[in-house]
Design an enzyme around this catalytic site. Sequence first.
Site, PDB file in Angstrom:
ATOM      1  NE  ARG A  21      -1.914  -1.385   3.538  1.00 53.90           N
ATOM      2  CZ  ARG A  21      -2.207  -1.173   4.812  1.00 53.90           C
ATOM      3  NH1 ARG A  21      -3.372  -0.681   5.168  1.00 53.90           N
ATOM      4  NH2 ARG A  21      -1.338  -1.456   5.756  1.00 53.90           N
ATOM      5  CG  ASN A  39      -3.680  -4.470   3.655  1.00 55.41           C
ATOM      6  OD1 ASN A  39      -3.129  -4.434   2.564  1.00 55.41           O
ATOM      7  ND2 ASN A  39      -3.003  -4.388   4.787  1.00 55.41           N
TER       8      ASN A  39
END
EC number: 3.6.1.7
Length: 93
Positions: A21, A39
């Site tokens: 990320r 996520n």
Amino acid sequence: MTMKIRAIVTVKGLVQGVAFRHHTVLQGNQLRVTGWVKNLPNGDVQGCFEGDETDVQALVEWCHHGPSRARVDRVIVERKSFRGEFDTFDVRY
């Protein structure tokens, strides 16, 4: 004039716990793409990318390998109509 697009991207593989990320945000900002990345409970990473078609496509291509510690098995891309709803690119929780 460059066409603007939105892409919903799901990345499968070893993509959590490897700074996927964080690096996606860095790449997105470098490419002037807006949106988010998060996520998912099943271990995947999902993102919503908006911007010029060439920039969004470059970020999608980057997602096929991700950061060095990641192992990407599959990338699923859903192309959508551009909405222009984001000013930044960030991590969602």
